[in-house]
Design a protein around this motif. Structure first.
Motif, PDB file in Angstrom:
ATOM      1  N   TYR A  13      82.638  -6.316   1.187  1.00 23.97           N
ATOM      2  CA  TYR A  13      83.097  -7.061   2.351  1.00 23.97           C
ATOM      3  C   TYR A  13      82.127  -6.908   3.505  1.00 23.97           C
ATOM      4  N   ASN A  94      94.503 -14.536  10.129  1.00 18.67           N
ATOM      5  CA  ASN A  94      93.360 -15.357  10.545  1.00 18.67           C
ATOM      6  C   ASN A  94      93.087 -15.229  12.043  1.00 18.67           C
ATOM      7  N   ASN A 112      82.176 -17.780   4.065  1.00 14.23           N
ATOM      8  CA  ASN A 112      83.525 -17.227   4.086  1.00 14.23           C
ATOM      9  C   ASN A 112      84.513 -18.156   3.384  1.00 14.23           C
ATOM     10  N   LYS A 113      84.314 -19.469   3.594  1.00 11.19           N
ATOM     11  CA  LYS A 113      85.191 -20.453   2.962  1.00 11.19           C
ATOM     12  C   LYS A 113      85.039 -20.376   1.438  1.00 11.19           C
ATOM     13  N   ALA A 115      84.278 -17.746  -0.221  1.00 12.48           N
ATOM     14  CA  ALA A 115      84.898 -16.504  -0.716  1.00 12.48           C
ATOM     15  C   ALA A 115      86.373 -16.709  -1.022  1.00 12.48           C
ATOM     16  N   ASP A 117      90.607 -17.430   0.508  1.00  8.45           N
ATOM     17  CA  ASP A 117      91.528 -16.961   1.531  1.00  8.45           C
ATOM     18  C   ASP A 117      92.321 -15.751   1.026  1.00  8.45           C
ATOM     19  N   TRP A 118      92.916 -14.984   1.968  1.00  7.17           N
ATOM     20  CA  TRP A 118      93.834 -13.923   1.553  1.00  7.17           C
ATOM     21  C   TRP A 118      95.070 -14.529   0.921  1.00  7.17           C
ATOM     22  N   LEU A 158      92.855  -9.637  -1.457  1.00  2.49           N
ATOM     23  CA  LEU A 158      91.637  -9.967  -0.726  1.00  2.49           C
ATOM     24  C   LEU A 158      90.647 -10.551  -1.717  1.00  2.49           C
ATOM     25  N   LYS A 162      84.967 -11.524   1.007  1.00  2.32           N
ATOM     26  CA  LYS A 162      85.504 -12.108   2.234  1.00  2.32           C
ATOM     27  C   LYS A 162      84.799 -11.490   3.445  1.00  2.32           C
TER      28      LYS A 162
END
Lengths: 200, 200
Positions: A13, A94, A112-113, A115, A117-118, A158, A162
């Motif tokens: 991370y 977020n 990040n996109k 990777a 979302d949580w 996760l 991320k």
């Protein structure tokens, strides 16, 4: 600990800094006044917090936010009356630790996109605030039929790689499970119970 | 607390006395010697314990065995190397708290049989004894790859109207969840974590 989703190493991370996020209340008494006001307007407050686990040197660690070099809390927060626990928790995560869309460079947003979302998984613990004070309990005490707040703690998955954006006035720590164990004196009873919750 | 099986009131259950059951070891050092011997013969010891919940005055209570007016433990115990956790736990529960078939009157045995048997449900907690000493942890500490004992705690469903036969040298207590909470000083860290485990 066995989960039905992968737990990734901390070094996967990336952490960047984002703008400071001040607490909404300046003192405990301000906070309780606001709770009373909200209770009179919309009834019991609801909160959602995230139990996010990573490995470090092969051992499970919990991601914990430290505010202003002082108290520790799990990521998450209060929900609006219209929000579900699950959707509201994603929104709070977020807002608190997400990469800010307005200021982050495009390549970072894209990475990040990619990777992902949580993901909110199982609710592993529920806490009640029976009175207008600071105490929460993992049960509703006898003779208390109208809690002032309910807090649900969810496992949060996760995605690998991320990116976290940590507010400048906060720190994000990965605390080893053995450090929390039987350590209510330092971390409070909610944190001290996390090893039990994760042990199954 | 929400379970996928019914939780019954304490007053639905009947308790009778059965013969004393002495501890297998007379001292802590005897107990550790036996653990070492067993480990050298058959490797890591396995234990299974039961988290049995009843309601009393509308509030959840946990059934706890007190031995010789001294220490508290959950019902259950060590498993033979050939026993599964689930079957072994049922065997230990019947040995410890079951109505003894050889001495109990027939009408009582019939009534108890009619009530039904305990059912082992979800494993809710796992504890490790990393060394040949008395300490258990809800995780395997770093650098400990060969635990000496593993203990699994299971939710156990109690059929309504079951009869318990409690050994004469033990007491069976129903302890309210709020009494265990944040009370490792009195009950030890395993018991103090039961409210967290039950809170989901």
């Amino acid at each position: 600990m066995r989960t039905d989703f992968p737990i990734c190493p901390l070094q996967d991370y990336m952490m960047i800094e984002r703008e400071s996020q001040q607490e909404e209340d300046n003192s405990v008494s301000d906070r309780l006044e606001r709770l009373k006001l909200q209770y009179s307007e919309s009834g019991m407050r609801r909160s959602a917090e995230a139990l996010i686990v990573v490995t470090h040197r092969g051992f499970p660690h919990v991601l914990v936010v430290q505010v202003a070099n002082a108290f520790y809390k799990l990521p998450g927060g209060y929900l609006d009356p219209s929000e579900s626990f699950e959707d509201g928790l994603i929104t709070r995560l977020n807002e608190q630790l997400g990469v800010p869309e307005s200021t982050a460079p495009n390549w970072l947003l894209a990475r990040n996109k990619e990777a992902g979302d949580w993901k909110v998984r199982e609710c592993v613990s529920m806490w009640y605030r029976p009175n207008f004070d600071t105490f929460f309990y993992p049960y509703l005490p006898p003779q208390h039929t109208h809690p002032k707040e309910i807090k649900k703690v969810f496992m949060v998955e996760l995605p690998p790689k991320k990116i976290f954006a940590v507010p400048a006035n906060m720190k994000l720590h990965a605390i080893p499970v053995y450090e929390l164990y039987d350590n209510a004196a330092r971390y409070g009873p909610l944190f001290a119970g996390i090893p039990h919750i994760l042990s199954k």
